[in-house]
Design a protein around this motif. Structure first.
Motif, PDB file in Angstrom:
ATOM      1  N   PRO A  71      44.451   0.464 -34.322  1.00 51.64           N
ATOM      2  CA  PRO A  71      45.565   0.105 -33.435  1.00 51.64           C
ATOM      3  C   PRO A  71      46.910   0.504 -34.039  1.00 51.64           C
ATOM      4  O   PRO A  71      47.271   0.054 -35.125  1.00 51.64           O
ATOM      5  CB  PRO A  71      45.439  -1.406 -33.295  1.00 51.64           C
ATOM      6  CG  PRO A  71      44.637  -1.855 -34.468  1.00 51.64           C
ATOM      7  CD  PRO A  71      43.817  -0.700 -34.929  1.00 51.64           C
ATOM      8  N   GLU A  91      52.194  -8.416 -27.172  1.00 50.97           N
ATOM      9  CA  GLU A  91      50.966  -7.688 -26.862  1.00 50.97           C
ATOM     10  C   GLU A  91      50.034  -7.631 -28.072  1.00 50.97           C
ATOM     11  O   GLU A  91      48.823  -7.834 -27.943  1.00 50.97           O
ATOM     12  CB  GLU A  91      51.297  -6.270 -26.396  1.00 50.97           C
ATOM     13  CG  GLU A  91      50.078  -5.459 -26.020  1.00 50.97           C
ATOM     14  CD  GLU A  91      50.410  -4.052 -25.557  1.00 50.97           C
ATOM     15  OE1 GLU A  91      49.464  -3.259 -25.405  1.00 50.97           O
ATOM     16  OE2 GLU A  91      51.595  -3.731 -25.360  1.00 50.97           O
ATOM     17  N   ARG A  94      48.417 -10.970 -28.545  1.00 46.45           N
ATOM     18  CA  ARG A  94      47.462 -11.249 -27.475  1.00 46.45           C
ATOM     19  C   ARG A  94      46.150 -10.487 -27.692  1.00 46.45           C
ATOM     20  O   ARG A  94      45.065 -11.046 -27.557  1.00 46.45           O
ATOM     21  CB  ARG A  94      48.084 -10.872 -26.124  1.00 46.45           C
ATOM     22  CG  ARG A  94      47.226 -11.205 -24.914  1.00 46.45           C
ATOM     23  CD  ARG A  94      47.939 -10.891 -23.600  1.00 46.45           C
ATOM     24  NE  ARG A  94      48.412  -9.524 -23.488  1.00 46.45           N
ATOM     25  CZ  ARG A  94      47.651  -8.486 -23.162  1.00 46.45           C
ATOM     26  NH1 ARG A  94      46.371  -8.648 -22.934  1.00 46.45           N
ATOM     27  NH2 ARG A  94      48.175  -7.272 -23.066  1.00 46.45           N
ATOM     28  N   ILE A  95      46.241  -9.218 -28.060  1.00 46.24           N
ATOM     29  CA  ILE A  95      45.048  -8.373 -28.168  1.00 46.24           C
ATOM     30  C   ILE A  95      44.445  -8.386 -29.575  1.00 46.24           C
ATOM     31  O   ILE A  95      43.225  -8.349 -29.738  1.00 46.24           O
ATOM     32  CB  ILE A  95      45.383  -6.921 -27.760  1.00 46.24           C
ATOM     33  CG1 ILE A  95      45.845  -6.892 -26.306  1.00 46.24           C
ATOM     34  CG2 ILE A  95      44.185  -5.997 -27.960  1.00 46.24           C
ATOM     35  CD1 ILE A  95      46.406  -5.549 -25.870  1.00 46.24           C
ATOM     36  N   TRP A  96      45.277  -8.404 -30.590  1.00 46.50           N
ATOM     37  CA  TRP A  96      44.822  -8.230 -31.971  1.00 46.50           C
ATOM     38  C   TRP A  96      45.047  -9.470 -32.832  1.00 46.50           C
ATOM     39  O   TRP A  96      45.255  -9.365 -34.042  1.00 46.50           O
ATOM     40  CB  TRP A  96      45.520  -7.014 -32.600  1.00 46.50           C
ATOM     41  CG  TRP A  96      45.172  -5.749 -31.893  1.00 46.50           C
ATOM     42  CD1 TRP A  96      45.895  -5.118 -30.923  1.00 46.50           C
ATOM     43  CD2 TRP A  96      43.986  -4.976 -32.068  1.00 46.50           C
ATOM     44  NE1 TRP A  96      45.244  -3.993 -30.488  1.00 46.50           N
ATOM     45  CE2 TRP A  96      44.060  -3.886 -31.179  1.00 46.50           C
ATOM     46  CE3 TRP A  96      42.877  -5.101 -32.889  1.00 46.50           C
ATOM     47  CZ2 TRP A  96      43.063  -2.921 -31.093  1.00 46.50           C
ATOM     48  CZ3 TRP A  96      41.891  -4.139 -32.800  1.00 46.50           C
ATOM     49  CH2 TRP A  96      41.990  -3.067 -31.911  1.00 46.50           C
TER      50      TRP A  96
END
Length: 183
Positions: A71, A91, A94-96
């Motif tokens: 990422p 973000e 939230r994702i990682w």
């Protein structure tokens, strides 16, 4: 390599600087229990200001080399800067969530540290060198010292030579590659 308590300096002109940087980052990730967790890379800066383009250069190089296997946020095509930093951080969380965040940015330093890379544990304050008050980011950080402090630092970034930024970006990318290749 020069070290202080929480800060390491690597001379980008030294042929082993990327290896030393990669070893330092790998060791730091292991010390904090992240040895088998892919780090998230937040490469901060603007492609419109030469001295501030270090982060996006590193991000673009990492994206090109690793495609989607790691990422990376902040590239020359999609930079992360003061206007979108907070949304990007949201973000990432939230994702990682649970992945270590390594922030990469250009920085100012003393004249004798021009061309050095710094790395450390903890966060960095993006925009601090040009009096921007942005939230600190990162579990770890890497910076490239592209210019000396002056009362007109924002102007200095605009006139920083690309030839001063590119070697730093290259060494930082190679150092991060050592980390990724050992995961």
């Amino acid at each position: 390599m020069i070290s202080t308590e929480n800060l390491r300096y690597f001379d980008a002109k030294s042929p082993d600087s990327s290896i030393l940087l990669g070893s330092y980052l790998s060791k730091s990730l292991r010390e904090y229990g992240y040895s088998n967790i892919t780090p998230v890379f937040l490469c901060i800066g603007s492609d419109r200001v030469t001295g501030d383009s270090l982060g996006p250069m590193v991000g673009s190089s990492l994206k090109k080399k690793y495609k989607r296997s790691i990422p990376v946020f902040g590239t020359l095509e999609m930079p992360v800067h003061a206007l979108n930093l907070e949304d990007t951080i949201c973000e990432i969380h939230r994702i990682w969530n649970g992945h270590p965040l390594i922030a990469v940015d250009a920085s100012f330093g003393t004249r004798e540290h021009l061309g050095y890379i710094t790395a450390g544990k903890g966060s960095l304050a993006p925009g601090a060198g040009v009096d921007k008050n942005l939230n600190a980011v990162g579990d770890f950080f890497v910076t490239g010292i592209v210019a000396s402090f002056t009362p007109f630092s924002h102007l200095v970034l605009q006139t920083t030579r690309l030839s001063a930024v590119m070697p730093l970006a290259s060494q930082i990318t190679q150092g991060i590659s050592h980390v990724i290749d050992t995961l």
